[in-house]
Design a protein around this motif. Sequence first.
Motif, PDB file in Angstrom:
ATOM      1  N   THR A  38       0.812  -1.221   0.000  1.00 49.10           N
ATOM      2  CA  THR A  38       0.000   0.000   0.000  1.00 49.10           C
ATOM      3  C   THR A  38       0.842   1.267   0.000  1.00 49.10           C
ATOM      4  O   THR A  38       0.310   2.353  -0.237  1.00 49.10           O
ATOM      5  N   ILE A  43      -1.558   2.022  -5.384  1.00 45.78           N
ATOM      6  CA  ILE A  43      -1.934   0.734  -4.800  1.00 45.78           C
ATOM      7  C   ILE A  43      -2.531   0.975  -3.417  1.00 45.78           C
ATOM      8  O   ILE A  43      -1.833   1.364  -2.486  1.00 45.78           O
ATOM      9  N   LYS A  47      -6.253  -3.329  -3.809  1.00 44.91           N
ATOM     10  CA  LYS A  47      -5.333  -3.803  -4.860  1.00 44.91           C
ATOM     11  C   LYS A  47      -4.164  -4.570  -4.244  1.00 44.91           C
ATOM     12  O   LYS A  47      -3.708  -5.565  -4.809  1.00 44.91           O
ATOM     13  N   ALA A  50      -5.303  -7.959  -3.491  1.00 45.54           N
ATOM     14  CA  ALA A  50      -5.461  -8.700  -4.750  1.00 45.54           C
ATOM     15  C   ALA A  50      -4.107  -9.161  -5.292  1.00 45.54           C
ATOM     16  O   ALA A  50      -3.992 -10.270  -5.819  1.00 45.54           O
ATOM     17  N   ILE A  70      -4.269  -8.107 -12.386  1.00 50.30           N
ATOM     18  CA  ILE A  70      -5.121  -7.633 -11.294  1.00 50.30           C
ATOM     19  C   ILE A  70      -6.124  -6.626 -11.848  1.00 50.30           C
ATOM     20  O   ILE A  70      -5.746  -5.670 -12.527  1.00 50.30           O
ATOM     21  N   ASP A  71      -7.404  -6.834 -11.544  1.00 52.39           N
ATOM     22  CA  ASP A  71      -8.428  -5.865 -11.940  1.00 52.39           C
ATOM     23  C   ASP A  71      -8.101  -4.506 -11.347  1.00 52.39           C
ATOM     24  O   ASP A  71      -7.797  -4.397 -10.156  1.00 52.39           O
ATOM     25  N   GLY A  72      -8.140  -3.487 -12.173  1.00 56.03           N
ATOM     26  CA  GLY A  72      -7.880  -2.126 -11.709  1.00 56.03           C
ATOM     27  C   GLY A  72      -6.436  -1.697 -11.848  1.00 56.03           C
ATOM     28  O   GLY A  72      -6.113  -0.542 -11.584  1.00 56.03           O
ATOM     29  N   ILE A  73      -5.558  -2.601 -12.245  1.00 59.77           N
ATOM     30  CA  ILE A  73      -4.162  -2.228 -12.497  1.00 59.77           C
ATOM     31  C   ILE A  73      -3.940  -2.300 -13.997  1.00 59.77           C
ATOM     32  O   ILE A  73      -3.997  -3.371 -14.600  1.00 59.77           O
ATOM     33  N   THR A  77      -0.843   2.546 -14.177  1.00 64.23           N
ATOM     34  CA  THR A  77      -0.363   2.181 -12.842  1.00 64.23           C
ATOM     35  C   THR A  77       0.986   1.498 -12.929  1.00 64.23           C
ATOM     36  O   THR A  77       1.897   1.794 -12.152  1.00 64.23           O
TER      37      THR A  77
END
Length: 87
Positions: A38, A43, A47, A50, A70-73, A77
């Motif tokens: 984090t 992130i 995330k 995940a 990874i969903d969202g990356i 990113t």
Amino acid sequence: MKTLLQAVLFSLFSFAALPALAQDTPVNINEASVETLTTLPGIGAVKAQAIVDDREANGNYESLEDLTRIDGIGNATVANLADSATF
């Protein structure tokens, strides 16, 4: 009393600076905990969890591009992590 107050304030500011200091050393994506992940730009806790879950299910990452599993990356990113992450 003044010295005690100064010590408490110094301690608070020192702890507040720890996440910023953590950015100086690249984070090993294959070994980092959720908490450490984090500290990376872009992130958050979801995330990071995940990433750990995916790493445990599918094995270590070999490149930053692997993080796009990874969903969202996405690519943005991944590009922001170039100086902050290692393997």
